[in-house]
Design an enzyme around this catalytic site. Structure first.
Site, PDB file in Angstrom:
ATOM      1  N   ASN A  66       0.722  -1.183  -0.099  1.00 42.80           N
ATOM      2  CA  ASN A  66       0.140  -0.040   0.021  1.00 42.80           C
ATOM      3  C   ASN A  66       0.856   1.286   0.029  1.00 42.80           C
ATOM      4  O   ASN A  66       1.970   1.300   0.627  1.00 42.80           O
ATOM      5  CB  ASN A  66      -0.967  -0.186   1.301  1.00 42.80           C
ATOM      6  CG  ASN A  66      -0.423   0.708   2.375  1.00 42.80           C
ATOM      7  OD1 ASN A  66      -0.334   1.857   2.618  1.00 42.80           O
ATOM      8  ND2 ASN A  66       0.349  -0.488   3.424  1.00 42.80           N
ATOM      9  N   PHE A 106      -1.959   8.122   4.370  1.00 43.72           N
ATOM     10  CA  PHE A 106      -2.440   8.913   5.222  1.00 43.72           C
ATOM     11  C   PHE A 106      -3.930   9.257   5.074  1.00 43.72           C
ATOM     12  O   PHE A 106      -4.050  10.564   5.194  1.00 43.72           O
ATOM     13  CB  PHE A 106      -1.601   9.660   6.162  1.00 43.72           C
ATOM     14  CG  PHE A 106      -0.554   9.105   6.992  1.00 43.72           C
ATOM     15  CD1 PHE A 106      -0.346   7.850   7.341  1.00 43.72           C
ATOM     16  CD2 PHE A 106       0.445   9.938   7.717  1.00 43.72           C
ATOM     17  CE1 PHE A 106       0.572   7.407   8.130  1.00 43.72           C
ATOM     18  CE2 PHE A 106       1.596   9.675   8.356  1.00 43.72           C
ATOM     19  CZ  PHE A 106       1.752   8.065   8.656  1.00 43.72           C
ATOM     20  N   THR A 120       4.632   8.726   3.594  1.00 48.36           N
ATOM     21  CA  THR A 120       4.651  10.182   3.778  1.00 48.36           C
ATOM     22  C   THR A 120       6.254  10.730   3.642  1.00 48.36           C
ATOM     23  O   THR A 120       7.002  10.382   4.530  1.00 48.36           O
ATOM     24  CB  THR A 120       4.167  10.866   5.307  1.00 48.36           C
ATOM     25  OG1 THR A 120       2.491  10.295   5.159  1.00 48.36           O
ATOM     26  CG2 THR A 120       4.173  12.165   5.510  1.00 48.36           C
ATOM     27  N   LYS A 151       5.579   3.699  17.142  1.00 45.38           N
ATOM     28  CA  LYS A 151       5.538   2.216  15.848  1.00 45.38           C
ATOM     29  C   LYS A 151       6.681   2.715  15.146  1.00 45.38           C
ATOM     30  O   LYS A 151       6.845   3.581  14.336  1.00 45.38           O
ATOM     31  CB  LYS A 151       4.298   2.405  15.323  1.00 45.38           C
ATOM     32  CG  LYS A 151       4.230   1.513  14.437  1.00 45.38           C
ATOM     33  CD  LYS A 151       2.661   1.219  13.814  1.00 45.38           C
ATOM     34  CE  LYS A 151       2.460   0.069  12.909  1.00 45.38           C
ATOM     35  NZ  LYS A 151       1.114  -0.204  12.517  1.00 45.38           N
ATOM     36  N   ASN A 162       6.001  -1.627  11.235  1.00 47.70           N
ATOM     37  CA  ASN A 162       4.962  -1.175  10.240  1.00 47.70           C
ATOM     38  C   ASN A 162       5.547  -1.937   9.119  1.00 47.70           C
ATOM     39  O   ASN A 162       6.220  -2.954   8.995  1.00 47.70           O
ATOM     40  CB  ASN A 162       5.356   0.384  10.017  1.00 47.70           C
ATOM     41  CG  ASN A 162       4.168   1.007   9.416  1.00 47.70           C
ATOM     42  OD1 ASN A 162       3.436   0.709   8.706  1.00 47.70           O
ATOM     43  ND2 ASN A 162       4.082   2.320  10.190  1.00 47.70           N
TER      44      ASN A 162
HETATM   45  C1  FMN Z   1      -3.588  -1.057   3.428  1.00 50.65           C
HETATM   46  C2  FMN Z   1      -2.708  -0.684   4.825  1.00 50.65           C
HETATM   47  C3  FMN Z   1      -2.964   0.715   5.508  1.00 50.65           C
HETATM   48  C4  FMN Z   1      -2.155   0.920   6.557  1.00 50.65           C
HETATM   49  N1  FMN Z   1      -2.365   1.908   7.037  1.00 50.65           N
HETATM   50  C5  FMN Z   1      -1.495   2.295   8.407  1.00 50.65           C
HETATM   51  C6  FMN Z   1      -1.681   3.534   9.050  1.00 50.65           C
HETATM   52  O1  FMN Z   1      -2.499   4.302   8.621  1.00 50.65           O
HETATM   53  N2  FMN Z   1      -0.866   3.627  10.243  1.00 50.65           N
HETATM   54  C7  FMN Z   1      -0.192   2.577  10.566  1.00 50.65           C
HETATM   55  O2  FMN Z   1       0.564   3.176  11.706  1.00 50.65           O
HETATM   56  N3  FMN Z   1      -0.003   1.543  10.044  1.00 50.65           N
HETATM   57  C8  FMN Z   1      -0.715   1.088   8.884  1.00 50.65           C
HETATM   58  N4  FMN Z   1      -0.510   0.085   8.296  1.00 50.65           N
HETATM   59  C9  FMN Z   1       0.435  -0.875   8.646  1.00 50.65           C
HETATM   60  C10 FMN Z   1      -0.203  -1.918   9.470  1.00 50.65           C
HETATM   61  O3  FMN Z   1      -0.712  -1.430  10.795  1.00 50.65           O
HETATM   62  C11 FMN Z   1       0.594  -2.886  10.108  1.00 50.65           C
HETATM   63  O4  FMN Z   1       1.652  -2.589  11.126  1.00 50.65           O
HETATM   64  C12 FMN Z   1       1.438  -3.796   8.831  1.00 50.65           C
HETATM   65  O5  FMN Z   1       0.780  -3.885   7.713  1.00 50.65           O
HETATM   66  C13 FMN Z   1       1.961  -5.078   9.124  1.00 50.65           C
HETATM   67  O6  FMN Z   1       1.062  -5.926   9.820  1.00 50.65           O
HETATM   68  P1  FMN Z   1       0.564  -6.983   8.817  1.00 50.65           P
HETATM   69  O7  FMN Z   1       1.766  -7.914   7.985  1.00 50.65           O
HETATM   70  O8  FMN Z   1      -0.162  -7.905   9.780  1.00 50.65           O
HETATM   71  O9  FMN Z   1      -0.322  -6.198   7.716  1.00 50.65           O
HETATM   72  C14 FMN Z   1      -1.168  -0.123   7.204  1.00 50.65           C
HETATM   73  C15 FMN Z   1      -1.106  -1.276   6.300  1.00 50.65           C
HETATM   74  C16 FMN Z   1      -1.826  -1.773   5.371  1.00 50.65           C
HETATM   75  C17 FMN Z   1      -1.845  -2.936   4.569  1.00 50.65           C
END
Ligand code: FMN
Length: 335
Positions: free
Chosen positions: A111, A115, A183, A214, A243
Site C-alpha cells: 500500500n 495517510f 509520507t 511504532k 510497520n
Molecule cells: C492498507 C494498509 C494501510 C495501513 N495504514 C496504516 C496506518 O495508517 N498507520 C499505521 O501505523 N500502519 C498502517 N499500516 C500498517 C499496519 O498497521 C501493520 O503494521 C503492517 O501492515 C504489518 O502488519 P501485517 O503484516 O499484519 O499487515 C497499514 C497497512 C496496510 C496494509
C-alpha cells in the site's frame, strides 16, 4: 465454510480499496448482535498490559479503520483491542489511486495510501457522537497519530500535539507513527532527537496516557539501539514492531508496486526486530507484521511480545484468525 469465506470471493473480485470501503461500510451498518451471532462470542484470554486490561491479546492494527467508523464492530468480531488511525492534524486525501494491491499467493499487500484520513477534529467529533450514543466499545482503543503531509518536518511536534490534544479523551493509548513509508520524510522522525521532541511535547500536555512508538522494520541495528535508549530517556510506554517494509526482495519481477509491503514476506524481519528490542527493554511491545496464522502469533509471544496486531492476516483470513490465535496462545500458556 464460515461467513468470511463466503464473502471473500466477492470482495476479492473488486478492486482492493473498493472492497476495503465496502467491507468497512458493512461493518459500520451491521448491528453488533448480528456480527456476534455470525462470528461467535469473543475469544477470551485475559491479561493486563501496561495497566490496561484486555480480554484477549489480539488487536486490529492501524490503517484498517483510520477514521474510526466501525468501532463497535471490531469488538463484536472478537478483537481484544483496536487501533484507529493513522490520524493527522489536517484532513488529507492521501495518494492518487490505485494505491492498494493484493498478492494472494504471497499472503501480502502493498500500500501507498499516504495517510488518507478525515483529520483529528472530524474524527474527534465522530468519537464524541459514539460516546454519546452509548455504543462505545468495551475493548481498549488505541489512537495512532501521524504528521500531516503539508506540515514541514521541523513543525512535526506541534502537528502531533494538535491531534493528541484533540483526541486525548478517546484513546486508552496513543501511538506516534513515525514509520509509514508513504509520507515523504516521516521516517526521519525515528531519529532520536526528533522523536524526543515530539514525545516531550505530548507529555508536557498530558503525562498520564500511555504513549507508544511504532517503528519500521527497515531500521538498522544502531537505529534500533537508539530507539531503545530513547525509550528509557523519554519513558516511552511501549513500542509497536513493526510497520510495513520497503524491502521488496520477495516480490515477483514485473508485479512490484511502490509502497509498504505487509503480510507473509514481513514475518521473519518483524520477528528479528522484536527479538532485538526485547533483548534491550522490558517495556510492553506490540508485535505487528506478517502474523498470518496462529503459529506466527505464538512465535511473537514466545519472543517476548505482550500483544499482537493483525492487518494483512485479517484481510486474507477474516475474524477466524483472531479465534485461532487466542486458542493457540491459551494452549501455549496452559502447557
Ligand atoms: C492498507 C494498509 C494501510 C495501513 N495504514 C496504516 C496506518 O495508517 N498507520 C499505521 O501505523 N500502519 C498502517 N499500516 C500498517 C499496519 O498497521 C501493520 O503494521 C503492517 O501492515 C504489518 O502488519 P501485517 O503484516 O499484519 O499487515 C497499514 C497497512 C496496510 C496494509
Amino acid at each position: 465454510m464460515n461467513a468470511y469465506e463466503m464473502l471473500k470471493p466477492w470482495l476479492f473480485r473488486l478492486e482492493a480499496e473498493t472492497a476495503h470501503h465496502l467491507a468497512l461500510r458493512g461493518l459500520e451498518l451491521a448491528p453488533e448482535t448480528c456480527l456476534r451471532a455470525v462470528f461467535g462470542g469473543p475469544p477470551m484470554a485475559e491479561r493486563d498490559v501496561g495497566g490496561i486490561r484486555l480480554r484477549n491479546p489480539v488487536g486490529l492494527a492501524a490503517g484498517m479503520d483510520k477514521n474510526a467508523v466501525a468501532l463497535p464492530a471490531w469488538e463484536a468480531l472478537g478483537f481484544g483491542f483496536v487501533e484507529i488511525g493513522t490520524i493527522t492534524a489536517l484532513a488529507q486525501p492521501g495518494n492518487p489511486q490505485p494505491r492498494l494491491f493484493r498478492y494472494p499467493q504471497l499472503g501480502a499487500l502493498i500500500n501507498r495510501m499516504g495517510f488518507n484520513n478525515d483529520g483529528a477534529d472530524a474524527v474527534a467529533a465522530r468519537l464524541a457522537r459514539l460516546k454519546g450514543s452509548g455504543r462505545w466499545p468495551g475493548i481498549p482503543v488505541g489512537v495512532n497519530l501521524g504528521k500531516s503531509k503539508a506540515t514541514p518536518l521541523e513543525e512535526a511536534a506541534a502537528d502531533y500535539l494538535h491531534s493528541f490534544r484533540t483526541l486525548l479523551p478517546y484513546g486508552d493509548y496513543f501511538v506516534l507513527n513515525v514509520s509509514s513509508p508513504n509520507t515523504p520524510g516521516l521516517r526521519e522522525l525515528q531519529e532520536k532527537d526528533a522523536l524526543a521532541g515530539i514525545v516531550r511535547a505530548l507529555r508536557g500536555h498530558d503525562a498520564a496516557k500511555p504513549i507508544l512508538v511504532k517503528i519500521a522494520p527497515d531500521l538498522t541495528e544502531p537505529q534500533l539501539d537508539a530507539i531503545l535508549e530513547l525509550a528509557v530517556e523519554e519513558a516511552i510506554s511501549g513500542l509497536i514492531a513493526t510497520n510495513t517494509t520497503l524491502d521488496h526482495s520477495a516480490m515477483p519481477a514485473g508485479r512490484d508496486e511502490a509502497g509498504g509491503l505487509s503480510g507473509g514476506p514481513l514475518r521473519a524481519r518483524a520477528l528479528d526486530v522484536l527479538r532485538r528490542l526485547r533483548a534491550g527493554t522490558r517495556i510492553p511491545i506490540i508485535a505487528s507484521g506478517g502474523i498470518m496464522d496462529a503459529a506466527a502469533a505464538r512465535e511473537r509471544i514466545e519472543a517476548g511480545a505482550d500483544l499482537v496486531q493483525i492487518y494483512t492476516g485479517f484481510v486474507y483470513r477474516g475474524p477466524t484468525l483472531i479465534r485461532e490465535i487466542v486458542e493457540e496462545l491459551k494452549r501455549m500458556e496452559s502447557a
